[in-house]
Design an enzyme around this catalytic site. Structure first.
Site: not given
Length: 249
Positions: A6, A34, A36, A49, A111
């Site tokens: 993450h 993952e 962002d 993020h 993301e």
């Protein structure tokens, strides 16, 4: 259970930094990383993020009000490691490309942070970049914003799309509504449907919990009950607690 990092290895290293991604890519048997993306003032894809820079850097203000070069002047402290900067998406792909294309492939969950600010052109930019580097088979696109997934589907009919939400029931509702998502990305405590309703689906549950510079707790989550709830993948801040062997990047 498949394990994802993450925001990289974000418990021991600053999240969404080259350091956190490098450490994650060195983990053997890791399913993926993952991260962002936001869009800068000059239309560049930055890996961060929050919509604001305040939490992770010494700066203040919205990412969209900085150019990429201005963002890179902000510092992200990393204890004894070199000070980090907000990376450009292209830099991250450059770092990970060999591993993403290797015989023991890593995957990348990108993301799109466009639920608050629906950044114009973000979908086109990320799809073009991924395709230019030939990485489309290694990428999953995810977002809370269902209309963004519809746009991504128009741009790349073969892409794997994932819908984010707090509850798995809301993820499923959006997916069945035609946004194009084949994977569900709920909060790990939001499994409010029986496992049999999720059979055959990819359910990548995400966690929040401790982030750098908070110290690791030393605990390890029991994944068996999560599997019984229908979770197929877990996106963790400290994947190295679950993957003992390491490999070179």
């Amino acid at each position: 259970m498949k394990i994802w990092a993450h925001r990289g290895c974000s418990q021991r290293y600053p999240e969404n930094t080259m350091l956190a991604f490098e450490r994650a890519a060195g983990l053997d048997n890791l399913e993926g990383i993952e991260l962002d993306i936001q869009l800068t003032k000059d239309g560049e894809l930055a890996v961060i993020h929050d919509e604001r820079v305040d939490r992770t850097t010494e700066g203040t203000g919205y990412v969209r009000d900085f150019t990429l070069s201005q963002l890179k002047k902000l510092h992200i402290y990393a204890d004894d490691h070199p000070t980090q900067q907000v990376p450009a998406m292209e830099e991250v792909l450059e770092l990970l490309e060999a591993r993403l294309k290797s015989g023991r492939p890593l995957r990348l969950n990108i993301e799109l942070k466009n639920g608050i600010f629906p950044y114009e052109g973000m979908e086109e930019k990320i799809v073009e970049l991924v395709h230019r580097r030939g990485l489309q088979d290694a990428v999953v696109y995810s977002t809370f914003y269902a209309r963004s997934l519809e746009k991504l589907r128009e741009l790349d009919g073969e892409a794997e799309l994932a819908i984010l939400d707090s509850r798995v029931s809301d993820c499923l509702y959006k997916a069945m509504g035609g946004c194009g998502a084949s994977s569900l990305h709920p909060f790990w405590r939001g499994m409010d449907l029986p496992a049999e309703e999720l059979a055959g689906r990819t359910v990548r549950a995400w966690m929040s919990g401790h982030l750098y510079p908070e110290k690791p707790t030393g605990t390890r989550l029991d994944l068996v009950p999560l599997e019984r709830q229908g979770i197929t993948d877990i996106i963790l801040n400290e994947p190295e607690r679950y993957l003992e062997r390491r490999c070179a990047l």
